[in-house]
Motif scaffolding. Sequence first.
Motif, short mmCIF file in Angstrom:
data_model
loop_
_atom_site.label_atom_id
_atom_site.label_comp_id
_atom_site.label_asym_id
_atom_site.label_seq_id
_atom_site.Cartn_x
_atom_site.Cartn_y
_atom_site.Cartn_z
N TYR A 1 14.46 -6.40 -2.36
CA TYR A 1 15.62 -5.69 -2.12
C TYR A 1 16.48 -5.81 -1.09
O TYR A 1 16.15 -6.47 -0.04
CB TYR A 1 15.19 -3.99 -2.00
N LYS A 2 17.68 -5.93 -1.35
CA LYS A 2 18.66 -6.33 -0.08
C LYS A 2 18.85 -5.30 0.90
O LYS A 2 18.84 -4.00 0.53
CB LYS A 2 19.97 -6.52 -0.82
N GLN A 3 18.45 -5.52 2.09
CA GLN A 3 18.73 -4.60 3.17
C GLN A 3 20.11 -4.27 3.51
O GLN A 3 20.91 -5.38 3.81
CB GLN A 3 17.96 -5.25 4.31
N ARG A 4 20.51 -3.18 3.62
CA ARG A 4 21.97 -2.75 4.04
C ARG A 4 21.96 -3.11 5.65
O ARG A 4 21.00 -2.45 6.42
CB ARG A 4 22.14 -1.65 3.73
N ALA A 5 23.22 -3.59 6.06
CA ALA A 5 23.45 -3.71 7.50
C ALA A 5 23.59 -2.03 7.99
O ALA A 5 24.16 -1.49 7.40
CB ALA A 5 24.60 -4.52 7.57
N LYS A 6 22.76 -1.94 9.16
CA LYS A 6 23.00 -0.73 10.05
C LYS A 6 24.52 -0.55 10.35
O LYS A 6 25.05 -1.38 11.20
CB LYS A 6 22.02 -0.85 10.97
N THR A 7 24.91 0.37 9.92
CA THR A 7 26.36 0.72 10.10
C THR A 7 26.24 1.28 11.63
O THR A 7 27.46 0.96 12.32
CB THR A 7 27.10 1.66 9.35
N THR B 1 25.33 11.75 8.80
CA THR B 1 25.13 10.72 9.66
C THR B 1 24.99 11.44 11.12
O THR B 1 24.07 10.99 12.02
CB THR B 1 26.05 9.65 9.93
#
Length: 151
Positions: free
Chosen positions: A86-92, A138
């Motif tokens: 799975y592609k890890q999403r960049a932490k915003t 968030t």
Amino acid sequence: MPRYKVTLTAEEKAKLQELTNTGSGSNKTFKYARALLLCDQGEFADYKWSVAQTADAVGMTPRSVISLRERFVKGGLAAALQRKPYKQRAKTFDSAFEAQVKQIASSPVPEGKSHWSLQMIADRLVELKLVESVSLMTVQRALKKDKLKTH
């Protein structure tokens, strides 16, 4: 006639049998190996089961068996046994952002208000140009990490 016909070579069959007999690897790898052996339609096949029979035997859905067969036909044995990572999403929002949220929540409440609301904190973050936009969830998650509440 199945759209994706699994035909194992003698080497592939031996490798799959070794995986199923030794029990090495993960449970999913074991299931995939067993399903491929059961779906084999080649000259070295022992079973030649249908998709429904295979699914029942290994505890998978028929759709999962069809997808497994497709992965095998398109990408070979390694692609069938190993799922794509799975592609890890960049932490915003990083720890500096969380610190800003906590600082705002701990600061004095605006005049005329009894406590900070999530919406007020989110609006303040945008007003300070720390972010273009931020969801209330968030903000809530950032506060929850340190067990802070808005009221």
